[in-house]
Design an enzyme around this catalytic site. Structure first.
Site, PDB file in Angstrom:
ATOM      1  N   TYR B 210       0.835  -1.204   0.000  1.00  0.00           N
ATOM      2  CA  TYR B 210       0.000   0.000   0.000  1.00  0.00           C
ATOM      3  C   TYR B 210       0.873   1.260   0.000  1.00  0.00           C
ATOM      4  O   TYR B 210       0.710   2.129  -0.852  1.00  0.00           O
ATOM      5  CB  TYR B 210      -0.921  -0.011   1.220  1.00  0.00           C
ATOM      6  CG  TYR B 210      -1.968   1.073   1.216  1.00  0.00           C
ATOM      7  CD1 TYR B 210      -3.011   1.043   0.300  1.00  0.00           C
ATOM      8  CD2 TYR B 210      -1.927   2.117   2.129  1.00  0.00           C
ATOM      9  CE1 TYR B 210      -3.982   2.040   0.293  1.00  0.00           C
ATOM     10  CE2 TYR B 210      -2.893   3.113   2.129  1.00  0.00           C
ATOM     11  CZ  TYR B 210      -3.917   3.072   1.218  1.00  0.00           C
ATOM     12  OH  TYR B 210      -4.873   4.055   1.206  1.00  0.00           O
ATOM     13  N   GLY B 213       3.093   1.393  -3.073  1.00  0.00           N
ATOM     14  CA  GLY B 213       2.181   1.508  -4.214  1.00  0.00           C
ATOM     15  C   GLY B 213       1.685   2.939  -4.372  1.00  0.00           C
ATOM     16  O   GLY B 213       1.683   3.495  -5.478  1.00  0.00           O
ATOM     17  N   ASN B 239      -6.493   9.493   8.336  1.00  0.00           N
ATOM     18  CA  ASN B 239      -7.613   8.673   8.838  1.00  0.00           C
ATOM     19  C   ASN B 239      -8.966   9.390   8.732  1.00  0.00           C
ATOM     20  O   ASN B 239      -9.109  10.517   9.200  1.00  0.00           O
ATOM     21  CB  ASN B 239      -7.397   8.317  10.317  1.00  0.00           C
ATOM     22  CG  ASN B 239      -6.471   7.139  10.471  1.00  0.00           C
ATOM     23  OD1 ASN B 239      -5.731   6.814   9.535  1.00  0.00           O
ATOM     24  ND2 ASN B 239      -6.501   6.498  11.630  1.00  0.00           N
ATOM     25  N   VAL B 253     -11.591   3.040  14.251  1.00  0.00           N
ATOM     26  CA  VAL B 253     -12.891   3.645  14.528  1.00  0.00           C
ATOM     27  C   VAL B 253     -14.024   2.644  14.245  1.00  0.00           C
ATOM     28  O   VAL B 253     -14.913   2.423  15.071  1.00  0.00           O
ATOM     29  CB  VAL B 253     -13.109   4.936  13.711  1.00  0.00           C
ATOM     30  CG1 VAL B 253     -14.430   5.577  14.105  1.00  0.00           C
ATOM     31  CG2 VAL B 253     -11.979   5.914  13.930  1.00  0.00           C
ATOM     32  N   SER B 254     -13.944   2.009  13.048  1.00  0.00           N
ATOM     33  CA  SER B 254     -15.017   1.052  12.726  1.00  0.00           C
ATOM     34  C   SER B 254     -14.983  -0.133  13.688  1.00  0.00           C
ATOM     35  O   SER B 254     -16.033  -0.645  14.091  1.00  0.00           O
ATOM     36  CB  SER B 254     -14.918   0.599  11.267  1.00  0.00           C
ATOM     37  OG  SER B 254     -13.587   0.388  10.887  1.00  0.00           O
ATOM     38  N   GLY B 270      -1.332  -2.786  21.898  1.00  0.00           N
ATOM     39  CA  GLY B 270      -0.227  -2.139  22.601  1.00  0.00           C
ATOM     40  C   GLY B 270      -0.762  -1.471  23.868  1.00  0.00           C
ATOM     41  O   GLY B 270      -1.733  -1.936  24.470  1.00  0.00           O
ATOM     42  N   ASP B 271      -0.128  -0.344  24.232  1.00  0.00           N
ATOM     43  CA  ASP B 271      -0.544   0.334  25.468  1.00  0.00           C
ATOM     44  C   ASP B 271      -1.650   1.356  25.217  1.00  0.00           C
ATOM     45  O   ASP B 271      -2.111   2.022  26.146  1.00  0.00           O
ATOM     46  CB  ASP B 271       0.663   1.003  26.146  1.00  0.00           C
ATOM     47  CG  ASP B 271       1.320   2.048  25.244  1.00  0.00           C
ATOM     48  OD1 ASP B 271       0.778   2.316  24.146  1.00  0.00           O
ATOM     49  OD2 ASP B 271       2.356   2.598  25.631  1.00  0.00           O
ATOM     50  N   ARG B 340       0.633   9.777  14.058  1.00  0.00           N
ATOM     51  CA  ARG B 340       0.471  10.419  12.765  1.00  0.00           C
ATOM     52  C   ARG B 340      -0.501  11.579  12.929  1.00  0.00           C
ATOM     53  O   ARG B 340      -1.561  11.431  13.525  1.00  0.00           O
ATOM     54  CB  ARG B 340      -0.075   9.420  11.754  1.00  0.00           C
ATOM     55  CG  ARG B 340       0.234   9.843  10.342  1.00  0.00           C
ATOM     56  CD  ARG B 340      -0.178   8.801   9.379  1.00  0.00           C
ATOM     57  NE  ARG B 340       0.783   7.730   9.206  1.00  0.00           N
ATOM     58  CZ  ARG B 340       0.466   6.510   8.814  1.00  0.00           C
ATOM     59  NH1 ARG B 340      -0.781   6.216   8.594  1.00  0.00           N
ATOM     60  NH2 ARG B 340       1.393   5.605   8.657  1.00  0.00           N
TER      61      ARG B 340
END
Lengths: 388, 388
Positions: B210, B213, B239, B253-254, B270-271, B340
């Site tokens: 991805y 690409g 996002n 989210v979904s 993860g945390d 991000r």
């Protein structure tokens, strides 16, 4: 026709059998230094044989094969043709696929007439069906002048071309080696570059067609490995020089050599303090073959860690060709990486490989070849380093 | 058949003319907050018209066109279908090209029967010939679950698909907009990310199909611009969430919304301290249209700079759906970017754009849609946010 027969006869006399110690096309006195280096490098046949069994393609039952069938895409190019020499010399059956955009028929003509050699003029952007055991995938213009000429075609070659060759490898059960590039590191923030470094590449610049194209080719190669269990190998090639380089491809070694021979000033871009590492082509070919025959996927840096500034390189060229050659400074191009130098620890440890030919030893061999091509001594030009 | 006619009739009544102020498919009371936000955003028709003249394709001489002809690849997907709603609403003729790998016919069915709408089931990996003025190129699976499903196909979609659409744009003189992604920044070493940042992407990882690409798609887009003078636009989408997202696509989210609705624990990897920024889909659509109609090529970051940790997001979901929803911690995946967040200064200054919908306002609209789709209230599900 007569000359081809003679060439074939000479070849048959000169070519070693596949089972003997690997002799090289450099084995005459003309390039004794290089030949010696290559002999030190030669893959031990005992060590190579298990690999050969392992990588065997889908051989029809009951047929015993002699040697490997090897496809070299871009095999009429600078690096490709030297690789072909080595493969033919060890007794393999070699098919070259090349569209001759930057490759030259002259680079492989000395194999014409050898039943173990075949050249197909074909563009890897289109699929092709062949039956081989190994695929060395080298096809792609590699100098900025050439790969910027048609950037879209460069991406197609890297992505669609690699897709086609991976598809072929999957279909016939061949082992696949991708020749990637140090350009995947872009303008590196880490120095020297190790294989785990992810690089610093501009996705939308004028060099991106090559850099991003090769990165995507690496991705595809790993995706075929992960998804289709394909045997793959990835090499990241650093600056390489030697006989049969394109003369006017804008790369610094070929530029300097051609300029010095033509009595033109050597053009240095910027302040000349940017550095590069220069690998002699026989060192690279040895690394590619060790990688293909070994057990490790890669990526592996293949390059000479000796680091030279452009001004130091110019000095070596002056010493080799013409002490009076002038240097002319020009404005640097925007996208020129500041420095690049391979960390080759991984190749040393896992492939037992390291380059042997120093710049001052390799350069004269290239100069001999360039001199003959530039000044029109066509007959001996292509065989300058073969000694056949 | 009868229901389609009814839908068409309703559509014709509801659809505003292209010349009036841009109304939106959200204009009913059901989503008043969002509708209000979109109205604030609406492109001024006076400002839009010069752009329209500028981007006109090769119209047969003497034919006067009404509105634009717009191609939206991936137009049956989550973002694509919202974009289609806006384009149809302003009076454009819209062609959707979608292979329905992750897109859903339900997302655009409310336009069936409208003569200004057409859906073609087609994979952009194959060429297609159409006559349009603008191409919004969105076609590509966008969630890790989907794009990792067939990595080679993902690269083909990004590279060959983009090549095909650029080729079409060149042939017909259309303006081309590429939807790229914040994933081109990889696991960024710069925070927040500005468009000039070159990114930190692993070329050989499982997400590379991805990331690389899309990077190569950006390269191709710029190469067509530089080489063929094509009018191009590049958006880097961060996002995004909203109605019509795929329910089980593994995006946070979904995932959280579906889990809370199904009374399952919210899975935090993860945390839970890694951060993301979440943009409501109508904000993104507004940004894409401003980019297409404006004068700037890009790349432009389109995202909401509001930064949330995964735990903060879980809290908002709890507040919106079920205060008693449990949180379950799991081991993080290896290749998950740590944080991000877009720097949107460039989009603010050059497109006059910034997101308007806060997470706590947008999430309930998505929850309404998800609730209907998960619990089988199929009839109203697809029109939940259209208000038709």
């Amino acid at each position: 026709m007569a000359s081809m027969l003679v060439a074939a006869a000479i070849f048959c006399l000169a070519a070693p059998s596949g089972s003997g110690p690997a002799a090289t096309p450099y084995s005459s006195g003309r390039a004794a230094a290089v030949s010696g280096a290559l002999t030190r490098f030669s893959v031990d046949p005992a060590a190579r044989n298990p690999g050969r069994q392992f990588v065997a393609g889908k051989v029809p039952l009951g047929l015993k094969r002699k040697g490997l069938r090897v496809l070299v895409t871009g095999g009429a190019g600078f690096v490709g043709s030297h690789l072909v020499d080595r493969l033919v010399a060890r007794g393999d059956s070699v098919i070259v696929v090349d569209n001759l955009f930057t490759g030259r028929k002259e680079n492989v003509m000395h194999h014409f007439g050898n039943p173990n050699f075949e050249m197909i003029r074909h563009d890897v952007v289109e699929p092709i069906l062949l039956e081989v055991d190994q695929i060395y995938h080298l096809a792609c213009p590699a100098s900025p002048v050439h790969y910027k000429y048609n950037p879209v075609k460069t991406i197609k070659t890297n992505v669609v071309g690699t897709l086609n060759m991976l598809g072929l490898a999957k279909r016939i059960g061949a082992r696949f080696l991708l020749t990637s590039t140090s350009e995947v590191y872009g303008d590196p923030l880490q120095h020297p570059q190790v294989e785990t470094y992810w690089g610093n590449v501009n996705p939308i610049g004028v060099r991106s067609c090559y850099d991003e194209g090769k990165r995507t080719a690496e991705t595809l190669t790993m995706d075929y490995h992960r998804g289709a269990n394909l045997e793959v190998r990835i090499a990241r090639i650093f600056n390489t020089y030697g006989p049969r380089m394109c003369i006017d491809d804008g790369r610094v070694v070929s530029n300097f050599v051609a300029q010095a021979l033509r009595k033109e000033p050597l053009t240095v871009y910027g302040d000349g303090k940017q550095t590069r590492s220069f690998q002699y082509v026989s060192d690279l070919v040895e690394g590619l073959m060790r990688l293909m025959e070994g057990d490790h996927i890669g990526p592996f840096n293949l390059g000479n860690p000796g680091e030279f500034t452009m001004l130091e390189l110019a000095k070596v060229v002056q010493d080799t060709i013409d002490p009076n050659a002038r240097i002319e400074f020009r404005e640097n191009t925007q996208d020129d990486p500041h420095k690049r130098k391979p960390d080759i620890t991984k190749a040393k440890e896992q492939l037992g490989w390291e380059p042997k030919i120093a710049l001052r030893d390799g350069l004269p061999l290239m100069v001999t070849d360039f001199r003959k091509r530039i000044f029109g001594d066509q007959d001996s030009a292509t065989t300058a380093t073969e000694g056949q």
